[in-house]
Motif scaffolding. Sequence first.
Motif, PDB file in Angstrom:
ATOM      1  N   VAL A 108       0.840  -1.202   0.000  1.00  0.00           N
ATOM      2  CA  VAL A 108       0.000   0.000   0.000  1.00  0.00           C
ATOM      3  C   VAL A 108       0.873   1.249   0.000  1.00  0.00           C
ATOM      4  N   ASP A 109       1.897   1.266   0.845  1.00  0.00           N
ATOM      5  CA  ASP A 109       2.788   2.431   0.914  1.00  0.00           C
ATOM      6  C   ASP A 109       3.479   2.667  -0.431  1.00  0.00           C
ATOM      7  N   ALA A 110       3.924   1.581  -1.071  1.00  0.00           N
ATOM      8  CA  ALA A 110       4.625   1.710  -2.346  1.00  0.00           C
ATOM      9  C   ALA A 110       3.704   2.293  -3.417  1.00  0.00           C
ATOM     10  N   ILE A 111       2.484   1.799  -3.477  1.00  0.00           N
ATOM     11  CA  ILE A 111       1.538   2.296  -4.485  1.00  0.00           C
ATOM     12  C   ILE A 111       1.198   3.758  -4.221  1.00  0.00           C
ATOM     13  N   GLU A 112       0.994   4.095  -2.963  1.00  0.00           N
ATOM     14  CA  GLU A 112       0.680   5.493  -2.639  1.00  0.00           C
ATOM     15  C   GLU A 112       1.855   6.421  -2.928  1.00  0.00           C
ATOM     16  N   ALA A 113       3.075   5.850  -2.989  1.00  0.00           N
ATOM     17  CA  ALA A 113       4.260   6.637  -3.335  1.00  0.00           C
ATOM     18  C   ALA A 113       4.504   6.672  -4.839  1.00  0.00           C
ATOM     19  N   GLY A 114       3.567   6.082  -5.621  1.00  0.00           N
ATOM     20  CA  GLY A 114       3.683   6.146  -7.070  1.00  0.00           C
ATOM     21  C   GLY A 114       4.441   5.006  -7.703  1.00  0.00           C
ATOM     22  N   GLU A 115       4.571   3.887  -7.000  1.00  0.00           N
ATOM     23  CA  GLU A 115       5.334   2.759  -7.517  1.00  0.00           C
ATOM     24  C   GLU A 115       4.420   1.658  -8.044  1.00  0.00           C
ATOM     25  N   CYS A 116       5.044   0.682  -8.719  1.00  0.00           N
ATOM     26  CA  CYS A 116       4.341  -0.508  -9.183  1.00  0.00           C
ATOM     27  C   CYS A 116       4.645  -1.666  -8.240  1.00  0.00           C
ATOM     28  N   VAL A 117       3.613  -2.374  -7.826  1.00  0.00           N
ATOM     29  CA  VAL A 117       3.786  -3.600  -7.046  1.00  0.00           C
ATOM     30  C   VAL A 117       3.239  -4.756  -7.873  1.00  0.00           C
ATOM     31  N   ALA A 118       4.068  -5.781  -8.057  1.00  0.00           N
ATOM     32  CA  ALA A 118       3.701  -6.943  -8.868  1.00  0.00           C
ATOM     33  C   ALA A 118       3.258  -8.084  -7.967  1.00  0.00           C
ATOM     34  N   PHE A 119       2.100  -8.632  -8.270  1.00  0.00           N
ATOM     35  CA  PHE A 119       1.550  -9.758  -7.513  1.00  0.00           C
ATOM     36  C   PHE A 119       1.463 -10.989  -8.404  1.00  0.00           C
TER      37      PHE A 119
END
Length: 250
Positions: A108-119
């Motif tokens: 959540v923190d990464a996405i809110e910081a503008g990053e991509c998270v791969a699942f």
Amino acid sequence: MSRRRIGFWYRLAAVIAKPPLLALFKRDWHGMEKIPADGGFITAINHNSYLDPLSYAHFQYNTGRVPRLLAKAALFDVTFVGMMLRNTGQIPVYRETTNALDAFRAAVDAIEAGECVAFYPEGTLTRDPEQWPMVAKTGAARVALATRCPVVPVAQWGANEAMPPYAKGRKFDLLPRKTLRVRAGDPVDLSRFYDRQPTPEVLREATEEIMAAITALLEEIRGEKAPAQVHDPREARAQQRRKAAEETSK
């Protein structure tokens, strides 16, 4: 909206990984334009080979948006691998421990910081006999509904032909040269879930939407239809136990 810079360590990983990938595999990539140019988002990918992370990361690295993958915490304890995972910002997953929620918060923190998270929503290599996506876990949906970020489905095929899942005997089959096929699609529309409580039922429904999009892309890659019934490893194990019990009782 911000975007994560590639940085030294990711570039070093690319210098190490790209030459053998380019030498050993052909590529058939589609949908790179579907990867958002800015802002936080999720990619959700099917999982049918231990080579998947390299195959997928190569595809997305070339879009200019580097992914942060969720990886088993134990991998961070392997000397060189752990160093690269930490320095490229990958997210450790602690299963069935008091730290189990850390991956969710980090995503959540990464996405809110503008990053991509791969699942990899399935959580492990598919157990489907024909290597179609199986019933998935709800982590990607949980993060997607918490952040309301785009969820880009990605299907891949080919790494499993070079390194089949759960292979016995020879682990690699590199000749003839295999083609790594990766296809990204339009973001999955999860807006109908946004104003609902994230109950287990809602999370399952959202997860099914994500997995249906991935499976449709994989059908395009493979040129065939997936089975109507999604493989459920828990149900398969339960059937095996029932069968064993019946055989014992005879």
